[in-house]
Design an enzyme around this catalytic site. Structure first.
Site, PDB file in Angstrom:
ATOM      1  N   HIS A  39       0.827  -1.214   0.000  1.00 18.41           N
ATOM      2  CA  HIS A  39       0.000   0.000   0.000  1.00 18.41           C
ATOM      3  C   HIS A  39       0.866   1.272   0.000  1.00 18.41           C
ATOM      4  O   HIS A  39       0.431   2.314   0.475  1.00 18.41           O
ATOM      5  CB  HIS A  39      -0.982   0.006   1.181  1.00 18.41           C
ATOM      6  CG  HIS A  39      -2.077  -1.017   1.035  1.00 18.41           C
ATOM      7  ND1 HIS A  39      -3.223  -0.798   0.292  1.00 18.41           N
ATOM      8  CD2 HIS A  39      -2.180  -2.275   1.509  1.00 18.41           C
ATOM      9  CE1 HIS A  39      -3.988  -1.863   0.344  1.00 18.41           C
ATOM     10  NE2 HIS A  39      -3.375  -2.788   1.068  1.00 18.41           N
ATOM     11  N   GLY A  78      -7.196 -13.058  -8.399  1.00 22.54           N
ATOM     12  CA  GLY A  78      -7.659 -12.422  -7.165  1.00 22.54           C
ATOM     13  C   GLY A  78      -6.925 -12.879  -5.922  1.00 22.54           C
ATOM     14  O   GLY A  78      -7.442 -12.756  -4.826  1.00 22.54           O
ATOM     15  N   GLY A 106      -3.839 -11.761  -5.060  1.00 20.34           N
ATOM     16  CA  GLY A 106      -2.808 -10.795  -4.676  1.00 20.34           C
ATOM     17  C   GLY A 106      -1.487 -11.017  -5.390  1.00 20.34           C
ATOM     18  O   GLY A 106      -0.471 -10.451  -5.003  1.00 20.34           O
ATOM     19  N   SER A 160      -1.304 -10.506  -8.673  1.00 17.69           N
ATOM     20  CA  SER A 160      -1.390  -9.590  -9.799  1.00 17.69           C
ATOM     21  C   SER A 160      -1.666 -10.246 -11.150  1.00 17.69           C
ATOM     22  O   SER A 160      -0.994  -9.982 -12.146  1.00 17.69           O
ATOM     23  CB  SER A 160      -0.107  -8.755  -9.871  1.00 17.69           C
ATOM     24  OG  SER A 160      -0.357  -7.662 -10.680  1.00 17.69           O
ATOM     25  N   GLU A 218      -6.426  -0.152 -16.151  1.00 21.24           N
ATOM     26  CA  GLU A 218      -7.057  -0.796 -14.990  1.00 21.24           C
ATOM     27  C   GLU A 218      -7.800   0.246 -14.143  1.00 21.24           C
ATOM     28  O   GLU A 218      -8.899  -0.003 -13.659  1.00 21.24           O
ATOM     29  CB  GLU A 218      -5.990  -1.546 -14.174  1.00 21.24           C
ATOM     30  CG  GLU A 218      -6.593  -2.448 -13.128  1.00 21.24           C
ATOM     31  CD  GLU A 218      -5.671  -3.564 -12.612  1.00 21.24           C
ATOM     32  OE1 GLU A 218      -4.652  -3.872 -13.246  1.00 21.24           O
ATOM     33  OE2 GLU A 218      -6.004  -4.124 -11.555  1.00 21.24           O
ATOM     34  N   ASP A 220       2.291  -3.117  -9.945  1.00 32.73           N
ATOM     35  CA  ASP A 220       1.986  -4.378 -10.628  1.00 32.73           C
ATOM     36  C   ASP A 220       2.353  -4.334 -12.115  1.00 32.73           C
ATOM     37  O   ASP A 220       3.092  -5.198 -12.593  1.00 32.73           O
ATOM     38  CB  ASP A 220       0.506  -4.745 -10.439  1.00 32.73           C
ATOM     39  CG  ASP A 220       0.151  -4.949  -8.973  1.00 32.73           C
ATOM     40  OD1 ASP A 220       1.063  -4.882  -8.129  1.00 32.73           O
ATOM     41  OD2 ASP A 220      -1.032  -5.170  -8.673  1.00 32.73           O
TER      42      ASP A 220
HETATM   43  P1  ADP Z   1      -5.124 -10.016  -8.725  1.00 28.10           P
HETATM   44  O1  ADP Z   1      -4.565  -9.009  -9.680  1.00 28.10           O
HETATM   45  O2  ADP Z   1      -4.531  -9.917  -7.369  1.00 28.10           O
HETATM   46  O3  ADP Z   1      -5.062 -11.414  -9.243  1.00 28.10           O
HETATM   47  P2  ADP Z   1      -7.540  -8.575  -9.303  1.00 28.10           P
HETATM   48  O4  ADP Z   1      -8.886  -8.551  -8.695  1.00 28.10           O
HETATM   49  O5  ADP Z   1      -6.802  -7.291  -9.418  1.00 28.10           O
HETATM   50  O6  ADP Z   1      -6.669  -9.661  -8.522  1.00 28.10           O
HETATM   51  O7  ADP Z   1      -7.649  -9.165 -10.770  1.00 28.10           O
HETATM   52  C1  ADP Z   1      -8.333 -10.370 -11.015  1.00 28.10           C
HETATM   53  C2  ADP Z   1      -9.166 -10.222 -12.270  1.00 28.10           C
HETATM   54  O8  ADP Z   1      -8.313 -10.167 -13.432  1.00 28.10           O
HETATM   55  C3  ADP Z   1     -10.067 -11.414 -12.526  1.00 28.10           C
HETATM   56  O9  ADP Z   1     -11.268 -11.315 -11.799  1.00 28.10           O
HETATM   57  C4  ADP Z   1     -10.298 -11.325 -14.019  1.00 28.10           C
HETATM   58  O10 ADP Z   1     -11.262 -10.349 -14.319  1.00 28.10           O
HETATM   59  C5  ADP Z   1      -8.935 -10.826 -14.527  1.00 28.10           C
HETATM   60  N1  ADP Z   1      -8.079 -11.957 -14.938  1.00 28.10           N
HETATM   61  C6  ADP Z   1      -6.914 -12.333 -14.408  1.00 28.10           C
HETATM   62  N2  ADP Z   1      -6.409 -13.430 -15.031  1.00 28.10           N
HETATM   63  C7  ADP Z   1      -7.294 -13.738 -16.004  1.00 28.10           C
HETATM   64  C8  ADP Z   1      -7.363 -14.790 -17.007  1.00 28.10           C
HETATM   65  N3  ADP Z   1      -6.434 -15.728 -17.098  1.00 28.10           N
HETATM   66  N4  ADP Z   1      -8.437 -14.788 -17.843  1.00 28.10           N
HETATM   67  C9  ADP Z   1      -9.381 -13.829 -17.747  1.00 28.10           C
HETATM   68  N5  ADP Z   1      -9.372 -12.851 -16.820  1.00 28.10           N
HETATM   69  C10 ADP Z   1      -8.353 -12.801 -15.951  1.00 28.10           C
HETATM   70 MG    MG Z   2      -4.770  -6.897  -9.575  1.00 28.39          MG
END
Ligand code: ADP
Ligand code: MG
Length: 418
Positions: A39, A131, A133, A135, A169, A181
Protein backbone atom coordinates in the site's frame (compact mmCIF):
# COMPACT_ATOMS: atom_id res chain seq x y z
CA UNK A 1 -14.73 -22.11 -15.27
CA UNK A 2 -11.49 -24.01 -15.80
CA UNK A 3 -8.40 -24.32 -13.66
CA UNK A 4 -5.40 -22.33 -14.66
CA UNK A 5 -3.08 -25.07 -15.88
CA UNK A 6 0.50 -24.36 -16.99
CA UNK A 7 0.71 -23.41 -20.64
CA UNK A 8 2.99 -24.62 -23.39
CA UNK A 9 3.45 -22.61 -26.59
CA UNK A 10 2.31 -25.61 -28.63
CA UNK A 11 -0.80 -26.02 -26.48
CA UNK A 12 -1.65 -22.33 -26.76
CA UNK A 13 -1.29 -22.40 -30.52
CA UNK A 14 -3.50 -25.47 -30.75
CA UNK A 15 -6.11 -23.74 -28.55
CA UNK A 16 -5.88 -20.65 -30.72
CA UNK A 17 -6.39 -22.64 -33.93
CA UNK A 18 -9.45 -24.28 -32.41
CA UNK A 19 -11.05 -20.98 -31.37
CA UNK A 20 -10.02 -18.61 -34.13
CA UNK A 21 -8.05 -20.51 -36.79
CA UNK A 22 -4.59 -19.55 -38.08
CA UNK A 23 -1.17 -19.35 -36.46
CA UNK A 24 -0.69 -16.85 -33.64
CA UNK A 25 2.33 -15.15 -32.13
CA UNK A 26 2.51 -15.64 -28.35
CA UNK A 27 3.25 -13.00 -25.71
CA UNK A 28 3.32 -13.43 -21.96
CA UNK A 29 3.65 -11.34 -18.82
CA UNK A 30 4.45 -12.55 -15.30
CA UNK A 31 2.57 -12.20 -12.05
CA UNK A 32 4.47 -10.86 -9.07
CA UNK A 33 4.91 -11.27 -5.37
CA UNK A 34 5.64 -8.20 -3.32
CA UNK A 35 8.28 -8.95 -0.67
CA UNK A 36 7.64 -5.77 1.28
CA UNK A 37 6.20 -2.29 0.69
CA UNK A 38 2.43 -2.81 0.82
CA UNK A 39 0.00 0.00 0.00
CA UNK A 40 2.94 2.32 -0.59
CA UNK A 41 2.94 2.45 -4.39
CA UNK A 42 -0.08 4.74 -4.68
CA UNK A 43 1.50 6.94 -2.02
CA UNK A 44 4.57 7.64 -4.18
CA UNK A 45 6.57 5.34 -1.92
CA UNK A 46 8.87 2.31 -2.22
CA UNK A 47 8.09 -1.32 -3.01
CA UNK A 48 10.14 -4.50 -3.40
CA UNK A 49 8.34 -6.88 -5.79
CA UNK A 50 9.64 -9.94 -7.65
CA UNK A 51 8.18 -11.05 -10.97
CA UNK A 52 7.33 -14.76 -10.66
CA UNK A 53 7.31 -17.53 -13.22
CA UNK A 54 3.52 -17.78 -13.38
CA UNK A 55 2.38 -16.07 -16.52
CA UNK A 56 -0.64 -14.79 -18.37
CA UNK A 57 -0.24 -15.66 -22.05
CA UNK A 58 -1.81 -13.86 -24.96
CA UNK A 59 -1.76 -15.68 -28.28
CA UNK A 60 -2.48 -13.12 -30.97
CA UNK A 61 -3.13 -12.85 -34.68
CA UNK A 62 -3.70 -9.52 -36.37
CA UNK A 63 -6.92 -8.85 -38.29
CA UNK A 64 -7.44 -6.04 -40.74
CA UNK A 65 -11.22 -5.64 -40.41
CA UNK A 66 -11.32 -3.65 -37.16
CA UNK A 67 -12.67 -6.54 -35.07
CA UNK A 68 -11.17 -7.42 -31.69
CA UNK A 69 -12.14 -10.87 -30.48
CA UNK A 70 -10.85 -12.18 -27.16
CA UNK A 71 -11.15 -15.63 -25.65
CA UNK A 72 -10.29 -16.51 -22.04
CA UNK A 73 -9.53 -20.18 -21.42
CA UNK A 74 -10.18 -19.60 -17.72
CA UNK A 75 -13.74 -18.38 -18.22
CA UNK A 76 -14.18 -20.41 -21.40
CA UNK A 77 -15.76 -17.39 -22.99
CA UNK A 78 -15.20 -15.38 -26.17
CA UNK A 79 -16.17 -11.73 -26.40
CA UNK A 80 -16.01 -9.20 -29.18
CA UNK A 81 -14.89 -5.75 -28.03
CA UNK A 82 -15.64 -2.44 -29.71
CA UNK A 83 -12.45 -0.67 -30.73
CA UNK A 84 -13.74 2.71 -31.53
CA UNK A 85 -12.18 5.35 -29.28
CA UNK A 86 -14.56 6.65 -26.66
CA UNK A 87 -14.13 8.97 -23.71
CA UNK A 88 -12.43 7.49 -20.67
CA UNK A 89 -15.19 5.77 -18.81
CA UNK A 90 -15.68 3.22 -16.10
CA UNK A 91 -18.68 1.74 -17.85
CA UNK A 92 -17.67 -1.33 -19.84
CA UNK A 93 -19.57 -2.61 -22.89
CA UNK A 94 -22.69 -4.34 -21.56
CA UNK A 95 -22.53 -2.33 -18.33
CA UNK A 96 -21.21 -5.11 -16.06
CA UNK A 97 -17.64 -5.62 -14.90
CA UNK A 98 -15.97 -8.62 -16.43
CA UNK A 99 -12.57 -10.08 -17.20
CA UNK A 100 -12.50 -8.56 -20.69
CA UNK A 101 -12.54 -5.00 -19.25
CA UNK A 102 -8.78 -5.28 -18.77
CA UNK A 103 -8.29 -5.95 -22.48
CA UNK A 104 -10.91 -3.41 -23.50
CA UNK A 105 -9.19 -0.82 -21.27
CA UNK A 106 -5.82 -1.51 -22.88
CA UNK A 107 -7.36 -1.14 -26.35
CA UNK A 108 -9.02 2.13 -25.32
CA UNK A 109 -5.78 3.51 -23.89
CA UNK A 110 -3.89 2.57 -27.06
CA UNK A 111 -6.50 4.34 -29.17
CA UNK A 112 -6.34 7.37 -26.88
CA UNK A 113 -2.59 7.56 -27.62
CA UNK A 114 -3.30 7.49 -31.34
CA UNK A 115 -1.90 3.97 -31.79
CA UNK A 116 -3.27 2.03 -34.75
CA UNK A 117 -5.49 -0.92 -33.85
CA UNK A 118 -6.36 -2.72 -37.04
CA UNK A 119 -8.04 -5.54 -35.10
CA UNK A 120 -6.91 -8.85 -33.65
CA UNK A 121 -7.89 -12.25 -32.32
CA UNK A 122 -6.53 -12.85 -28.82
CA UNK A 123 -6.52 -16.01 -26.77
CA UNK A 124 -5.79 -15.45 -23.06
CA UNK A 125 -4.51 -18.22 -20.84
CA UNK A 126 -3.36 -17.54 -17.30
CA UNK A 127 -1.39 -19.48 -14.71
CA UNK A 128 -1.52 -16.70 -12.11
CA UNK A 129 -4.29 -17.45 -9.60
CA UNK A 130 -7.04 -14.86 -9.98
CA UNK A 131 -7.66 -12.42 -7.16
CA UNK A 132 -4.96 -13.90 -4.91
CA UNK A 133 -2.81 -10.79 -4.68
CA UNK A 134 -0.27 -12.09 -7.20
CA UNK A 135 -1.39 -9.59 -9.80
CA UNK A 136 -3.11 -11.65 -12.45
CA UNK A 137 -4.85 -8.44 -13.57
CA UNK A 138 -1.64 -6.59 -14.43
CA UNK A 139 -0.21 -9.71 -16.09
CA UNK A 140 -3.37 -9.91 -18.20
CA UNK A 141 -3.25 -6.22 -19.12
CA UNK A 142 0.46 -6.36 -19.94
CA UNK A 143 0.21 -9.55 -22.02
CA UNK A 144 -2.70 -8.04 -23.96
CA UNK A 145 -0.92 -4.70 -24.43
CA UNK A 146 2.22 -6.41 -25.68
CA UNK A 147 0.23 -8.67 -28.00
CA UNK A 148 -1.82 -5.81 -29.48
CA UNK A 149 1.14 -3.48 -30.01
CA UNK A 150 3.36 -6.21 -31.44
CA UNK A 151 0.68 -7.50 -33.78
CA UNK A 152 0.02 -3.94 -35.00
CA UNK A 153 3.81 -3.59 -35.51
CA UNK A 154 3.90 -0.59 -33.21
CA UNK A 155 5.98 -1.75 -30.24
CA UNK A 156 6.03 0.54 -27.20
CA UNK A 157 8.74 0.78 -24.55
CA UNK A 158 8.09 -1.03 -21.24
CA UNK A 159 7.54 2.11 -19.18
CA UNK A 160 4.91 3.37 -21.62
CA UNK A 161 3.27 -0.06 -21.53
CA UNK A 162 3.31 -0.11 -17.71
CA UNK A 163 1.73 3.33 -17.31
CA UNK A 164 -0.78 2.51 -20.04
CA UNK A 165 -1.81 -0.73 -18.28
CA UNK A 166 -2.18 1.10 -14.98
CA UNK A 167 -4.44 3.66 -16.62
CA UNK A 168 -6.45 0.93 -18.32
CA UNK A 169 -7.06 -0.80 -14.99
CA UNK A 170 -7.83 2.49 -13.20
CA UNK A 171 -10.20 3.89 -15.77
CA UNK A 172 -11.75 0.86 -17.41
CA UNK A 173 -11.66 -1.95 -14.84
CA UNK A 174 -12.62 0.18 -11.86
CA UNK A 175 -9.55 -0.56 -9.70
CA UNK A 176 -7.41 2.33 -8.60
CA UNK A 177 -4.28 0.16 -8.64
CA UNK A 178 -0.84 1.69 -8.33
CA UNK A 179 2.11 1.35 -10.69
CA UNK A 180 3.85 -1.55 -8.91
CA UNK A 181 1.99 -4.38 -10.63
CA UNK A 182 2.27 -3.32 -14.28
CA UNK A 183 5.81 -2.03 -13.69
CA UNK A 184 6.91 -5.43 -12.37
CA UNK A 185 5.10 -7.22 -15.21
CA UNK A 186 7.19 -5.12 -17.62
CA UNK A 187 10.56 -4.80 -15.85
CA UNK A 188 10.81 -7.99 -13.77
CA UNK A 189 14.22 -9.61 -13.84
CA UNK A 190 15.06 -13.24 -13.17
CA UNK A 191 17.14 -13.56 -10.00
CA UNK A 192 16.25 -10.09 -8.74
CA UNK A 193 13.71 -8.15 -6.73
CA UNK A 194 13.07 -4.60 -7.93
CA UNK A 195 13.46 -1.86 -5.35
CA UNK A 196 11.15 0.59 -7.06
CA UNK A 197 10.68 4.24 -6.23
CA UNK A 198 7.08 4.82 -7.27
CA UNK A 199 7.57 8.57 -7.37
CA UNK A 200 10.45 8.69 -9.85
CA UNK A 201 9.75 5.28 -11.43
CA UNK A 202 13.41 4.39 -11.10
CA UNK A 203 14.50 1.10 -9.62
CA UNK A 204 17.47 -0.80 -8.32
CA UNK A 205 17.65 -4.54 -9.00
CA UNK A 206 18.37 -6.36 -5.75
CA UNK A 207 19.86 -9.86 -6.22
CA UNK A 208 17.96 -12.74 -4.67
CA UNK A 209 20.79 -15.21 -5.20
CA UNK A 210 24.30 -15.13 -3.78
CA UNK A 211 26.66 -14.20 -6.60
CA UNK A 212 29.63 -16.10 -5.23
CA UNK A 213 29.09 -19.87 -5.37
CA UNK A 214 31.50 -20.01 -2.41
CA UNK A 215 28.92 -18.10 -0.42
CA UNK A 216 27.21 -21.37 0.47
CA UNK A 217 26.62 -20.37 4.09
CA UNK A 218 24.44 -17.56 2.84
CA UNK A 219 22.65 -19.73 0.25
CA UNK A 220 19.51 -17.97 -0.88
CA UNK A 221 16.37 -18.99 0.93
CA UNK A 222 13.30 -19.76 -1.14
CA UNK A 223 10.28 -17.60 -1.61
CA UNK A 224 7.23 -19.62 -0.74
CA UNK A 225 3.73 -18.29 -1.29
CA UNK A 226 0.77 -19.64 0.70
CA UNK A 227 -2.65 -18.99 -0.79
CA UNK A 228 -5.39 -18.77 1.85
CA UNK A 229 -7.90 -19.49 -0.97
CA UNK A 230 -10.03 -16.77 0.59
CA UNK A 231 -10.93 -13.44 -0.86
CA UNK A 232 -13.29 -11.39 1.25
CA UNK A 233 -15.86 -9.47 -0.68
CA UNK A 234 -14.79 -6.12 0.66
CA UNK A 235 -11.25 -6.42 -0.79
CA UNK A 236 -11.83 -4.05 -3.72
CA UNK A 237 -13.97 -1.51 -1.89
CA UNK A 238 -11.63 -1.39 1.13
CA UNK A 239 -8.66 -0.92 -1.21
CA UNK A 240 -10.27 2.14 -2.75
CA UNK A 241 -11.25 3.32 0.74
CA UNK A 242 -7.63 3.11 1.95
CA UNK A 243 -6.54 5.21 -1.01
CA UNK A 244 -9.14 7.81 -0.15
CA UNK A 245 -8.01 7.80 3.51
CA UNK A 246 -4.41 8.44 2.45
CA UNK A 247 -5.60 11.31 0.25
CA UNK A 248 -7.42 12.77 3.25
CA UNK A 249 -4.20 12.44 5.25
CA UNK A 250 -2.22 14.26 2.55
CA UNK A 251 -4.82 17.05 2.41
CA UNK A 252 -4.79 17.48 6.20
CA UNK A 253 -0.98 17.42 6.38
CA UNK A 254 -0.65 19.85 3.46
CA UNK A 255 -2.68 22.37 5.44
CA UNK A 256 0.00 22.20 8.16
CA UNK A 257 3.01 21.65 5.90
CA UNK A 258 2.52 23.42 2.57
CA UNK A 259 5.29 21.49 0.75
CA UNK A 260 3.42 18.20 1.16
CA UNK A 261 2.12 16.69 -2.09
CA UNK A 262 2.14 13.05 -1.08
CA UNK A 263 2.95 10.99 2.02
CA UNK A 264 6.46 10.70 0.63
CA UNK A 265 7.03 14.35 1.57
CA UNK A 266 6.29 13.76 5.26
CA UNK A 267 8.75 12.56 7.92
CA UNK A 268 7.68 10.41 10.85
CA UNK A 269 8.51 13.26 13.24
CA UNK A 270 6.30 15.63 11.25
CA UNK A 271 3.50 13.11 11.31
CA UNK A 272 3.84 12.66 15.07
CA UNK A 273 3.76 16.42 15.61
CA UNK A 274 0.60 16.64 13.51
CA UNK A 275 -1.09 13.81 15.41
CA UNK A 276 -3.37 16.04 17.56
CA UNK A 277 -4.73 17.63 14.39
CA UNK A 278 -5.40 14.37 12.57
CA UNK A 279 -8.28 11.94 12.78
CA UNK A 280 -6.99 8.86 14.68
CA UNK A 281 -7.70 6.44 11.82
CA UNK A 282 -6.06 8.71 9.25
CA UNK A 283 -3.02 9.05 11.51
CA UNK A 284 -2.61 5.26 11.65
CA UNK A 285 -3.00 4.88 7.88
CA UNK A 286 -0.29 7.50 7.34
CA UNK A 287 1.96 5.93 9.97
CA UNK A 288 1.78 2.60 8.17
CA UNK A 289 2.82 4.17 4.88
CA UNK A 290 5.74 6.09 6.39
CA UNK A 291 7.09 3.20 8.45
CA UNK A 292 6.59 0.79 5.53
CA UNK A 293 8.68 3.00 3.24
CA UNK A 294 11.49 2.91 5.79
CA UNK A 295 11.14 -0.88 6.02
CA UNK A 296 11.50 -1.29 2.25
CA UNK A 297 14.77 0.64 2.23
CA UNK A 298 16.07 -1.42 5.17
CA UNK A 299 14.89 -4.69 3.60
CA UNK A 300 16.61 -3.98 0.26
CA UNK A 301 19.86 -3.35 2.13
CA UNK A 302 19.37 -6.49 4.24
CA UNK A 303 18.89 -8.55 1.07
CA UNK A 304 22.04 -7.08 -0.47
CA UNK A 305 23.91 -7.91 2.75
CA UNK A 306 22.42 -11.45 2.71
CA UNK A 307 21.08 -10.70 6.17
CA UNK A 308 17.96 -12.84 5.95
CA UNK A 309 17.24 -12.68 9.68
CA UNK A 310 16.94 -8.93 9.45
CA UNK A 311 14.87 -9.21 6.29
CA UNK A 312 12.53 -11.61 8.08
CA UNK A 313 12.11 -9.26 11.04
CA UNK A 314 11.16 -6.47 8.68
CA UNK A 315 8.58 -8.75 7.04
CA UNK A 316 7.09 -9.40 10.48
CA UNK A 317 7.00 -5.69 11.30
CA UNK A 318 5.31 -5.02 7.97
CA UNK A 319 2.63 -7.59 8.71
CA UNK A 320 1.95 -6.11 12.16
CA UNK A 321 1.67 -2.63 10.70
CA UNK A 322 -0.73 -3.87 8.01
CA UNK A 323 -2.85 -5.50 10.75
CA UNK A 324 -2.89 -2.74 13.30
CA UNK A 325 -2.40 0.53 11.44
CA UNK A 326 -3.70 -0.20 7.96
CA UNK A 327 -6.26 -2.86 8.94
CA UNK A 328 -6.14 -4.85 5.72
CA UNK A 329 -5.27 -8.29 7.08
CA UNK A 330 -7.84 -10.94 8.00
CA UNK A 331 -8.05 -14.04 10.21
CA UNK A 332 -6.87 -16.40 7.47
CA UNK A 333 -3.78 -14.31 6.64
CA UNK A 334 -2.95 -13.87 10.32
CA UNK A 335 -3.28 -17.61 10.85
CA UNK A 336 -0.90 -18.35 7.94
CA UNK A 337 1.65 -15.92 9.33
CA UNK A 338 1.33 -17.30 12.87
CA UNK A 339 1.75 -20.88 11.65
CA UNK A 340 4.83 -19.99 9.59
CA UNK A 341 6.44 -18.38 12.63
CA UNK A 342 6.18 -21.65 14.56
CA UNK A 343 8.68 -23.32 12.26
CA UNK A 344 12.45 -23.42 12.24
CA UNK A 345 13.97 -22.35 8.97
CA UNK A 346 11.42 -19.62 8.28
CA UNK A 347 13.12 -16.24 8.27
CA UNK A 348 9.95 -14.24 7.84
CA UNK A 349 6.30 -14.26 6.80
CA UNK A 350 3.79 -11.58 5.92
CA UNK A 351 0.64 -11.00 3.96
CA UNK A 352 1.31 -9.82 0.41
CA UNK A 353 -0.94 -7.92 -1.97
CA UNK A 354 -3.88 -5.72 -1.08
CA UNK A 355 -5.12 -7.90 1.80
CA UNK A 356 -8.53 -9.25 2.94
CA UNK A 357 -7.47 -12.69 1.77
CA UNK A 358 -5.06 -13.77 -0.92
CA UNK A 359 -1.55 -14.87 -0.09
CA UNK A 360 1.29 -14.71 2.36
CA UNK A 361 4.92 -14.60 1.27
CA UNK A 362 7.47 -16.53 3.28
CA UNK A 363 11.24 -16.58 3.23
CA UNK A 364 12.19 -20.19 3.94
CA UNK A 365 15.56 -21.88 4.21
CA UNK A 366 16.00 -24.31 1.32
CA UNK A 367 16.29 -27.41 3.53
CA UNK A 368 13.12 -26.45 5.42
CA UNK A 369 10.87 -26.00 2.37
CA UNK A 370 9.37 -29.49 2.20
CA UNK A 371 8.57 -29.57 5.92
CA UNK A 372 7.12 -26.07 5.65
CA UNK A 373 4.82 -27.11 2.84
CA UNK A 374 3.49 -30.14 4.66
CA UNK A 375 3.07 -28.34 7.97
CA UNK A 376 1.31 -25.31 6.50
CA UNK A 377 -1.06 -27.39 4.37
CA UNK A 378 -2.00 -29.66 7.25
CA UNK A 379 -2.39 -27.06 9.97
CA UNK A 380 -4.26 -24.57 7.79
CA UNK A 381 -6.64 -27.30 6.68
CA UNK A 382 -7.23 -28.39 10.27
CA UNK A 383 -8.03 -24.85 11.33
CA UNK A 384 -10.15 -23.69 8.40
CA UNK A 385 -11.30 -26.75 6.46
CA UNK A 386 -9.69 -25.21 3.35
CA UNK A 387 -6.78 -26.74 1.43
CA UNK A 388 -4.29 -23.98 0.76
CA UNK A 389 -2.23 -23.85 -2.42
CA UNK A 390 1.45 -23.47 -1.71
CA UNK A 391 3.86 -22.32 -4.40
CA UNK A 392 7.65 -22.42 -4.18
CA UNK A 393 8.28 -19.70 -6.64
CA UNK A 394 10.95 -18.85 -9.15
CA UNK A 395 11.71 -15.29 -10.11
CA UNK A 396 11.16 -14.31 -13.73
CA UNK A 397 11.84 -11.76 -16.43
CA UNK A 398 9.22 -9.22 -17.41
CA UNK A 399 6.87 -9.42 -20.39
CA UNK A 400 8.19 -11.04 -23.53
CA UNK A 401 7.25 -12.39 -26.92
CA UNK A 402 7.93 -15.87 -28.17
CA UNK A 403 10.42 -15.94 -31.03
CA UNK A 404 10.58 -18.93 -33.25
CA UNK A 405 13.19 -19.25 -35.96
CA UNK A 406 12.54 -21.96 -38.57
CA UNK A 407 14.13 -25.23 -37.50
CA UNK A 408 15.19 -23.82 -34.12
CA UNK A 409 13.85 -24.16 -30.65
CA UNK A 410 11.57 -21.56 -29.17
CA UNK A 411 12.81 -18.70 -27.04
CA UNK A 412 11.28 -15.70 -25.35
CA UNK A 413 12.47 -12.24 -26.29
CA UNK A 414 12.14 -9.52 -23.67
CA UNK A 415 10.47 -6.29 -24.64
CA UNK A 416 13.12 -3.73 -25.36
CA UNK A 417 14.08 -1.44 -22.51
CA UNK A 418 15.25 1.32 -24.87
P1 ADP B 1 -5.12 -10.02 -8.73
O1 ADP B 1 -4.56 -9.01 -9.68
O2 ADP B 1 -4.53 -9.92 -7.37
O3 ADP B 1 -5.06 -11.41 -9.24
P2 ADP B 1 -7.54 -8.57 -9.30
O4 ADP B 1 -8.89 -8.55 -8.69
O5 ADP B 1 -6.80 -7.29 -9.42
O6 ADP B 1 -6.67 -9.66 -8.52
O7 ADP B 1 -7.65 -9.16 -10.77
C1 ADP B 1 -8.33 -10.37 -11.02
C2 ADP B 1 -9.17 -10.22 -12.27
O8 ADP B 1 -8.31 -10.17 -13.43
C3 ADP B 1 -10.07 -11.41 -12.53
O9 ADP B 1 -11.27 -11.32 -11.80
C4 ADP B 1 -10.30 -11.32 -14.02
O10 ADP B 1 -11.26 -10.35 -14.32
C5 ADP B 1 -8.93 -10.83 -14.53
N1 ADP B 1 -8.08 -11.96 -14.94
C6 ADP B 1 -6.91 -12.33 -14.41
N2 ADP B 1 -6.41 -13.43 -15.03
C7 ADP B 1 -7.29 -13.74 -16.00
C8 ADP B 1 -7.36 -14.79 -17.01
N3 ADP B 1 -6.43 -15.73 -17.10
N4 ADP B 1 -8.44 -14.79 -17.84
C9 ADP B 1 -9.38 -13.83 -17.75
N5 ADP B 1 -9.37 -12.85 -16.82
C10 ADP B 1 -8.35 -12.80 -15.95
MG1 MG C 1 -4.77 -6.90 -9.58
Amino acid sequence: MRDSTPATPAGLRADFRRHFGGEPAVCRAPGRVNLIGEHTDYNAGFVLPVAIAFYVYAAVRARSDGRLRVHSTHFDETVELPITAGPASVTPPGGERRWSDYVWGVAQCLLARGEPLPGADLLIHGEVPLGAGLSSSAALGMAAALALTQSARRPLDPLTLATLCQRAENEFAGTRCGIMDPFTAAFGREGYALCLDCRTLTYRPVPLEAHQPSDAAAAAPRLVICNTMIRHRLAASEYNKRRAECERGVAALARLLPHVRSLRDVTLDELRSARPRLDAVIFRRCRHVLTENARVAAAATALEDRDFQRFGQLMGDSHSSLCRDYEVSCDELDLMVRLARELDGVYGARMTGGGFGGCTVNLVREDAVEGFRRFMAERYRQATGQSPEIYVCESADGASRLMQAPGEGQSWQRISRD
